[in-house]
Design an enzyme around this catalytic site. Structure first.
Site, PDB file in Angstrom:
ATOM      1  CE1 TYR A   1     -32.813  25.440  13.276  1.00 51.29           C
ATOM      2  CE2 TYR A   1     -32.967  27.243  14.744  1.00 51.29           C
ATOM      3  CZ  TYR A   1     -32.578  26.231  14.279  1.00 51.29           C
ATOM      4  OH  TYR A   1     -31.397  25.682  14.785  1.00 51.29           O
TER       5      TYR A   1
ATOM      6  CG  ASN B   1      -0.881 -11.002 -11.312  1.00 49.84           C
ATOM      7  OD1 ASN B   1      -1.391 -11.513 -10.306  1.00 49.84           O
ATOM      8  ND2 ASN B   1       0.088  -9.956 -11.153  1.00 49.84           N
TER       9      ASN B   1
ATOM     10  CB  ALA C   1      -1.044  -0.009   1.324  1.00 54.31           C
TER      11      ALA C   1
ATOM     12  CB  ALA D   1     -51.486  34.038  14.150  1.00 50.44           C
TER      13      ALA D   1
ATOM     14  CG  HIS E   1     -46.931  24.284   6.477  1.00 54.74           C
ATOM     15  ND1 HIS E   1     -47.606  23.464   5.516  1.00 54.74           N
ATOM     16  CD2 HIS E   1     -47.780  24.363   7.409  1.00 54.74           C
ATOM     17  CE1 HIS E   1     -48.789  23.111   5.817  1.00 54.74           C
ATOM     18  NE2 HIS E   1     -48.814  23.817   7.254  1.00 54.74           N
TER      19      HIS E   1
ATOM     20  NE  ARG F   1     -52.149  39.640  16.992  1.00 56.31           N
ATOM     21  CZ  ARG F   1     -52.583  38.551  16.782  1.00 56.31           C
ATOM     22  NH1 ARG F   1     -52.010  37.466  16.327  1.00 56.31           N
ATOM     23  NH2 ARG F   1     -53.983  38.484  16.803  1.00 56.31           N
TER      24      ARG F   1
ATOM     25  N   GLY G   1       2.130   2.411  -2.591  1.00 55.38           N
ATOM     26  CA  GLY G   1       2.331   3.409  -3.991  1.00 55.38           C
ATOM     27  C   GLY G   1       1.994   4.618  -4.049  1.00 55.38           C
TER      28      GLY G   1
HETATM   29  C1  UD1 Z   1      -0.501  -4.922 -10.389  1.00 56.23           C
HETATM   30  C2  UD1 Z   1       0.497  -6.265 -11.326  1.00 56.23           C
HETATM   31  C3  UD1 Z   1      -0.308  -6.539 -12.166  1.00 56.23           C
HETATM   32  C4  UD1 Z   1      -1.767  -6.790 -11.858  1.00 56.23           C
HETATM   33  C5  UD1 Z   1      -2.420  -5.611 -11.190  1.00 56.23           C
HETATM   34  C6  UD1 Z   1      -3.798  -6.203 -10.719  1.00 56.23           C
HETATM   35  C7  UD1 Z   1       2.862  -5.562 -10.450  1.00 56.23           C
HETATM   36  C8  UD1 Z   1       4.239  -5.410 -11.394  1.00 56.23           C
HETATM   37  N1  UD1 Z   1       1.744  -5.692 -11.372  1.00 56.23           N
HETATM   38  O1  UD1 Z   1      -0.113  -3.801 -11.556  1.00 56.23           O
HETATM   39  O2  UD1 Z   1       0.515  -7.934 -12.810  1.00 56.23           O
HETATM   40  O3  UD1 Z   1      -2.480  -7.352 -13.030  1.00 56.23           O
HETATM   41  O4  UD1 Z   1      -1.552  -5.291 -10.055  1.00 56.23           O
HETATM   42  O5  UD1 Z   1      -4.381  -4.953 -10.264  1.00 56.23           O
HETATM   43  O6  UD1 Z   1       2.993  -6.397  -9.450  1.00 56.23           O
HETATM   44  N2  UD1 Z   1       2.883  -0.671  -4.369  1.00 56.23           N
HETATM   45  C9  UD1 Z   1       3.722  -0.210  -3.310  1.00 56.23           C
HETATM   46  N3  UD1 Z   1       5.246   0.285  -3.517  1.00 56.23           N
HETATM   47  C10 UD1 Z   1       5.412   0.153  -5.061  1.00 56.23           C
HETATM   48  C11 UD1 Z   1       4.600  -0.049  -5.925  1.00 56.23           C
HETATM   49  C12 UD1 Z   1       3.401  -0.523  -5.821  1.00 56.23           C
HETATM   50  O7  UD1 Z   1       3.624  -0.565  -2.357  1.00 56.23           O
HETATM   51  O8  UD1 Z   1       6.770   0.475  -5.178  1.00 56.23           O
HETATM   52  C13 UD1 Z   1       1.404  -1.005  -4.128  1.00 56.23           C
HETATM   53  C14 UD1 Z   1       0.414  -0.031  -4.498  1.00 56.23           C
HETATM   54  O9  UD1 Z   1       0.291   0.966  -3.606  1.00 56.23           O
HETATM   55  C15 UD1 Z   1      -0.844  -0.999  -5.035  1.00 56.23           C
HETATM   56  C16 UD1 Z   1      -0.055  -2.347  -5.143  1.00 56.23           C
HETATM   57  O10 UD1 Z   1       1.106  -2.304  -4.693  1.00 56.23           O
HETATM   58  O11 UD1 Z   1      -1.454  -1.368  -3.872  1.00 56.23           O
HETATM   59  C17 UD1 Z   1      -0.136  -2.423  -6.710  1.00 56.23           C
HETATM   60  O12 UD1 Z   1       0.530  -1.403  -7.404  1.00 56.23           O
HETATM   61  P1  UD1 Z   1      -0.229  -0.819  -8.521  1.00 56.23           P
HETATM   62  O13 UD1 Z   1       0.770   0.305  -9.092  1.00 56.23           O
HETATM   63  O14 UD1 Z   1      -1.515  -0.732  -8.289  1.00 56.23           O
HETATM   64  O15 UD1 Z   1       0.242  -2.123  -9.679  1.00 56.23           O
HETATM   65  P2  UD1 Z   1      -0.671  -2.344 -11.057  1.00 56.23           P
HETATM   66  O16 UD1 Z   1      -0.046  -1.491 -12.096  1.00 56.23           O
HETATM   67  O17 UD1 Z   1      -2.170  -2.266 -10.736  1.00 56.23           O
END
Ligand code: UD1
Ligand code: MG
Length: 469
Positions: free
Chosen positions: A364, A169, A9, A421, A361, A438, A11
């Site tokens: 408040y 994948n 997580a 009223a 109607h 009033r 990314g």
């Molecule tokens: C990835 C897979 C792909 C698959 C797809 C499915 C790889 C190389 N590719 O691609 O084969 O079909 O998921 O959804 O694994 N993350 C990190 N650090 C990093 C990079 C990514 O923690 O350096 C985390 C991201 O936050 C994410 C997860 O890994 O939650 C997957 O990365 P993401 O960039 O979403 O990969 P995809 O391009 O979706």
């Protein structure tokens, strides 16, 4: 069997174009990463480590201390992400589930099946795959002529032939923990992205002579949320699943596409949800209610046989057999007891309203306590704010308030009293009394004629600045 999980997580969520990590976005009222974590706990996997990056604070806030975290300083790919979990994995036997943090649809069933499949087949690893109608962006599962998996190729690195493969994948895997560690140590970054791909561990394990399995599951369960469109698709799908469950339990929906129901919402049987309604948080709706059209309920408790028509209510309680709306606004900390009518353009905030009271109607009611069987004439307002403090009024049982009255805090309108009223009431009214606040009416005979102000046929013209439809 020793089971643990690594969730990636860290990314950058570049495709989401947001200040936040994609894994904290909500799907049906729950952050994506929480969907993943809950599915793991449900599958019996309590040992979870999350690979986090610069946006780790918002993820930690959601998941708390129940799980472990590993920091990935630079975003060098999914393989590099999992490498950061090495200290957590070393010395462990059994299996490790690897999941991306961006898959809210993953179910505990998919996870359990993948573990069972791996153990039964004595596989070094299992890739969870799916058949995608449109596999664009996903890594492809490459199989040999006998159907055995050979490797996974990322979309960007695919040959024209590989681009045609529809089996993708999911980025969900089960690995034998020691074998994953051995493969991670040998990952390179020779690809289009110059990243360490976790997917390459599969090819490495196969080259080592290990058996790798592929567990095919429903594509919808694997959907990744990388951009706003995928977020919308996942939300729509989750919403459909939630609504289908309510339908099974006897709730009627007129339009799934314009009705949004969060995952914790409870709805009683024979209740009808009309189009354009959103039921959020821990909202509970009783039996035989009608909700909508165009209604938002956010953490609202509603009894049985109540209708809420084109209104907004949040953090409040509404009793049974009530009529709310159209266009009512019931604000937090309000308690409305049974058989109450709150009508058009009525706002109630932080007040208690007892049985059979009616404000039909333009009223408040703020910070006030209202007894049973009270009648609010059209245009009544409680003047609950003196510029410094918010203090309400007390309106006892059976009070009748004539239209267009101002009840200035913090007066008490005694039981069975009447308010004339157009009054502005600044002093308490005794039980059974009549409050008039009033000025007396004065009529000036023949005033119009004397002043030559006869209006006769001075009709006002219709507005001609209307768009053609
Ligand atoms: C990835 C897979 C792909 C698959 C797809 C499915 C790889 C190389 N590719 O691609 O084969 O079909 O998921 O959804 O694994 N993350 C990190 N650090 C990093 C990079 C990514 O923690 O350096 C985390 C991201 O936050 C994410 C997860 O890994 O939650 C997957 O990365 P993401 O960039 O979403 O990969 P995809 O391009 O979706
Ligand atoms: Mg992804």
């Amino acid at each position: 069997m020793e089971i643990c999980a690594v969730v990636m997580a860290a990314g950058n969520s570049t495709r989401m174009k947001s200040a936040h990590s994609k894994v904290v976005f909500q799907v049906a009222g729950k952050p994506i990463i929480k969907w993943v974590s809950d599915a793991l706990f449900d599958a019996g996997c309590d040992e979870q480590v999350y690979i986090v990056g610069d946006q780790q604070e918002e993820i930690r806030k959601i998941l708390g201390e129940q799980v472990a975290y590993a920091f990935q300083e630079q975003r060098l790919g999914t393989g590099h992400a999992v490498m950061q979990a090495a200290p957590f994995l070393e010395g462990r036997d059994g299996y490790v589930i690897v999941l991306p943090g961006d898959c809210p649809m993953v179910s505990s069933k998919t996870i359990k099946n993948a573990i069972e499949y791996t153990a039964n087949g004595k596989y070094a690893a299992t890739v969870v795959s799916a058949i995608a109608e449109d596999p664009t962006g996903y890594g492809r599962i490459v199989r040999d002529s006998e159907g055995n998996v050979v490797k996974i190729v990322e979309h960007r690195d695919c040959t024209d032939e590989e681009l045609k493969i529809k089996e993708i994948n999911s980025s969900m895997y089960v690995f034998s923990t020691p074998l994953l560690l051995s493969a991670l140590g040998r990952l390179g970054a020779e690809n289009a992205q110059k990243e360490y791909y976790l997917t390459d561990t599969i090819g490495i394990l196969i080259n080592d002579g290990h058996k790798v399995g592929v567990a095919i599951c429903d594509f919808d369960d694997t959907r990744g949320v990388n951009d706003r469109k995928q977020l919308y698709e996942a939300t729509k799908l989750m919403n459909r699943r939630i609504i289908a469950e309510h339908m099974k339990n006897g709730v009627q929906f007129l339009d799934m596409n314009s009705t949004w129901v969060h995952h914790e919402v409870k709805i009683g049987r024979d209740t009808v949800i009309l189009p354009g309604s959103t039921l959020m948080g821990k909202t509970v709706v009783g039996e035989n209610c009608i909700i909508g059209e165009n209604t938002r309920l956010d953490n609202v408790f509603i009894g049985d046989d109540t209708t809420v028509d084109s209104s907004i209510a949040s953090h409040c309680v509404i009793g049974s057999d009530c009529r709310i709306g159209p266009f009512s606004h019931i604000r937090p900390d309000t308690v409305i007891r049974d058989h109450v009518t709150i009508g058009a353009y009525v706002e109630v905030k932080n007040s208690r309203i007892d049985e059979y009271t009616r404000a039909r109607h333009l009223t408040y009611i703020g910070d006030s306590t209202v007894g049973k069987n009270v009648n609010f004439g059209c245009g009544t307002i409680t003047c609950n704010f003196d510029g410094q403090d918010k203090v309400g009024c007390t309106i006892e049982d059976n009070v009748f308030i004539g239209g267009n009255s101002n009840i200035v805090s913090s007066v008490v309108l005694g039981k069975d009293s009447y308010i004339a009223a157009g009054s502005t009431i600044t002093e308490d009214v005794p039980p059974l009394g009549l409050g008039i606040g009033r000025s007396k009416q004065v009529n000036k005979e023949e005033w119009v004629a004397k002043k030559s102000r006869m209006r006769g046929a001075n009709y006002i013209r219709l507005d001609d600045k209307r768009s053609e439809v």
